[in-house]
Scaffold this active site. Structure first.
Site, mmCIF file in Angstrom:
data_model
loop_
_atom_site.group_PDB
_atom_site.id
_atom_site.type_symbol
_atom_site.label_atom_id
_atom_site.label_comp_id
_atom_site.label_asym_id
_atom_site.label_seq_id
_atom_site.Cartn_x
_atom_site.Cartn_y
_atom_site.Cartn_z
ATOM 1 C CG ASP A 252 -22.454 30.549 32.440
ATOM 2 O OD1 ASP A 252 -23.357 31.191 31.883
ATOM 3 O OD2 ASP A 252 -22.677 29.530 33.118
ATOM 4 C CG HIS A 275 -23.105 30.380 27.999
ATOM 5 N ND1 HIS A 275 -23.635 29.649 29.027
ATOM 6 C CD2 HIS A 275 -22.210 29.566 27.378
ATOM 7 C CE1 HIS A 275 -23.079 28.432 29.031
ATOM 8 N NE2 HIS A 275 -22.213 28.372 28.046
#
Ligand SMILES: *[C@@H]1O[C@H](CO)[C@@H](O)[C@H](O)[C@H]1NC(C)=O
Ligand SMILES: *[C@@H]1O[C@H](CO)[C@@H](O)[C@H](O)[C@H]1NC(C)=O
Ligand SMILES: *[C@@H]1O[C@H](CO)[C@@H](O)[C@H](O)[C@H]1NC(C)=O
Ligand SMILES: *[C@@H]1O[C@H](CO)[C@@H](O)[C@H](O)[C@H]1NC(C)=O
Ligand SMILES: *[C@@H]1O[C@H](CO)[C@@H](O)[C@H](O)[C@H]1NC(C)=O
Ligand SMILES: *[C@@H]1O[C@H](CO)[C@@H](O)[C@H](O)[C@H]1NC(C)=O
Ligand SMILES: *[C@@H]1O[C@H](CO)[C@@H](O)[C@H](O)[C@H]1NC(C)=O
Ligand SMILES: *[C@@H]1O[C@H](CO)[C@@H](O)[C@H](O)[C@H]1NC(C)=O
Ligand SMILES: *[C@@H]1O[C@H](CO)[C@@H](O)[C@H](O)[C@H]1NC(C)=O
Ligand SMILES: *[C@@H]1O[C@H](CO)[C@@H](O)[C@H](O)[C@H]1NC(C)=O
Ligand SMILES: *[C@@H]1O[C@H](CO)[C@@H](O)[C@H](O)[C@H]1NC(C)=O
Length: 444
Positions: A252, A275
């Site tokens: 993430d 991410h």
């Protein structure tokens, strides 16, 4: 020259290991400096500490047969608060919430390991709860002048596997964050390994003058259920935070600037599988006003990520996204954000601006432009090659209306796509005269 530097090195090395008695040595506080970029002032100085508190581990047989070192750890912090060093040099287990928000002028030397129990039912009931994004904590540090350091050796282990498996079956499970700084004014977290957090690794909230450096983060599931939401760092209601010289292997955000993050610097990071370095998400809660301002992201190596540089804000109306996660309609602004020197290696998008986060229905996005304004953003000095996912598209800069994105510039961007075709950037509602990239429309 060689002899001189050997002597200097020898002296430095010695002062690092201060002998306490014949057997024990204490890991000294490292040099705490932020740089090369700074939030405009130096990291504050901490006075020398003058007492030490060791914490005996219960080695699995604590009070009432409970495997929990939290009570002894708390005792040491009370004893060594106001001028001491708490030494965590054994293997500890934390099995109950630990509120360390009363600290003042204390160092924490971690050369051992700290592991949290994985009694999910217990932690869901007993963790510290926060309204913001349903977050929760095993333990939290706050107060003033606190330095937590591990010399590259100390380990904080979230024991996350049971959480990854339980979360796969229960998507609203309240999973604790590995390390929370809540209300810490002047503090540092350096030289630590962090592994397998159930949720985000670090939340820096209500804090200011925070230095994070030389942290090694990795998450890995051993089952078919992936680790989810393992952000490296999230900053929230915090000012003057520098996160630098660290490695992150997660799935993430590598670092994410949440509401009211100001004067934040992220530099010298190597992120893999993430991410990206993200502003947001913002504008999630209609009743709140979100500000992200004066952010400098510098010298980043980003690999195998969904994004390199990312800005994500919710649309202008509340919409459901995932179980336990919905939002939109909140107002605020993102202002003065620079991404400078970013290497892209196999990222899906080198740059992504999204003003309709959590909503894939374009009709709704067009009907409800975001209540968040994004202005004075610069992307510069970026290179590398994206993944094949959107080839030959390498980035997307999509605003919900021309009034909501002001003065967004890109220059000296030489990102390529794997096929070797002319790289394309989706630009929507942007002032293309400021974008030194090959803009195309979304439907091309
Ligand atoms: C931050 O401070 C606010 C106000 O004191 C408090 O309600 C909140 O719990 C604190 N922590 C977080 C993570 O929001
Ligand atoms: C990094 O994360 C990936 C995906 O979770 C995992 O497969 C890999 O083993 C991790 N690497 C390390 C060193 O933990
Ligand atoms: C960039 O970061 C790397 C670590 O990832 C560091 O070795 C290097 O010195 C940094 N360069 C600059 C110019 O800050
Ligand atoms: C980097 O991330 C990729 C994708 O998650 C993973 O396959 C790889 O093992 C990771 N690399 C390292 C060194 O952990
Ligand atoms: C952010 O700061 C502004 C200005 O101080 C304040 O009005 C707003 O409530 C804050 N928002 C959050 C989410 O704390
Ligand atoms: C913009 O942010 C940078 C870096 O965070 C800071 O140095 C600069 O002073 C800010 N500019 C303005 C106009 O506030
Ligand atoms: C990116 O992922 C590939 C494939 O999993 C892996 O070989 C490579 O080492 C990763 N890059 C980094 C920097 O970990
Ligand atoms: C928090 O979780 C509850 C229960 O899953 C959910 O109803 C609520 O929408 C969540 N709140 C936020 C702000 O995401
Ligand atoms: C998108 O939203 C509009 C307006 O609410 C609705 O009429 C339409 O059916 C939605 N489209 C899809 C694919 O869900
Ligand atoms: C938020 O945006 C929506 C859609 O553009 C608009 O109807 C609403 O008035 C805005 N709310 C605020 C507080 O600006
Ligand atoms: C352009 O970016 C590259 C990195 O891709 C950097 O080496 C170079 O110095 C930059 N050029 C200018 C003029 O800033």
């Amino acid at each position: 020259m060689t002899i001189l530097s050997t002597i200097i090195f020898g002296v430095t090395a010695l002062s690092f290991l201060e002998p306490i008695n014949a057997h024990k040595t204490v890991l000294g506080r490292p040099n705490l400096h932020w740089g090369p970029k700074t939030p405009g002032h130096q990291f504050p100085h901490s006075p020398k500490r003058h007492k030490t508190c060791y914490v005996p581990s219960c080695h699995g047989s604590g009070r009432h047969g409970k495997n929990d070192d939290a009570p002894e750890i708390l005792k040491a912090f009370k004893k060594c608060n106001k001028g001491g060093v708490v030494i965590l040099d054994e293997e500890y287990t934390i099995g109950s919430p630990l509120d360390l928000t009363f600290l003042e002028a204390v160092d924490v030397a971690i050369t051992g390991s700290i592991k949290f129990t994985n009694d999910i039912d217990y932690w869901v009931k007993n963790s510290f709860k926060y309204d913001f994004q349903n977050s929760s904590a095993f333990w939290r540090f706050g107060g003033k002048d606190v330095n937590i350091y591990g010399g590259g050796q100390g380990l904080i282990d979230g024991n996350g596997q049971a959480w990854y498996d339980a979360f796969a079956a229960e998507p609203t499970l309240l999973r604790p964050i590995l390390l929370v700084l809540d209300g810490l004014k002047h503090g540092s977290v350096t030289g630590l390994k962090m592994r397998n957090s159930p949720d985000w690794f670090n939340l820096i909230a209500n804090s200011s003058d925070i230095l994070v450096s030389n942290i090694d983060i990795a998450v890995k599931s051993e089952s078919k259920n992936p680790a989810k939401n393992g952000d490296g760092w999230d900053t929230f209601r915090s000012d003057s935070v520098v996160i630098q010289d660290s490695h992150v292997n997660n799935s993430d955000d590598c670092v994410s600037f949440k509401p009211n993050s100001t004067n934040i610097i992220v530099q010298g990071m190597q992120c893999n599988g993430s991410h990206g370095i993200s502003v947001g998400s913002l504008g999630q809660y209609p009743a709140e006003y979100d500000i992200v301002e004066n952010i400098y992201v510098y010298n980043i190596s980003m690999s195998n990520a969904s994004d390199g540089a990312r800005i994500k804000v919710w649309p202008g109306t509340d919409t459901p996204f995932e179980p336990g996660l919905s939002g939109g309609g909140g107002a605020g602004y993102v202002k003065n954000v620079t991404y400078d020197t970013l290497y892209n290696d196999n990222n899906d998008w080198a740059i992504e601006i999204n003003q309709c986060y959590g909503q894939s229905n374009q009709t709704i996005c067009d009907k409800y432009p975001s209540n968040m304004t994004i202005s004075d953003v610069v992307f510069k000095n970026m290179w590398g090659t994206t993944s094949t996912k959107y080839d030959p598209k390498v980035g997307t800069l999509t605003c919900s209306s021309t009034e909501k994105c002001i003065n967004i510039a890109a220059h000296n961007i030489s990102v390529t796509d794997p096929s070797g075709k002319t790289p394309q950037w989706i630009c929507t509602n942007m002032d293309e005269s400021l974008l030194d990239i090959n803009c195309v429309s979304a439907d091309s």
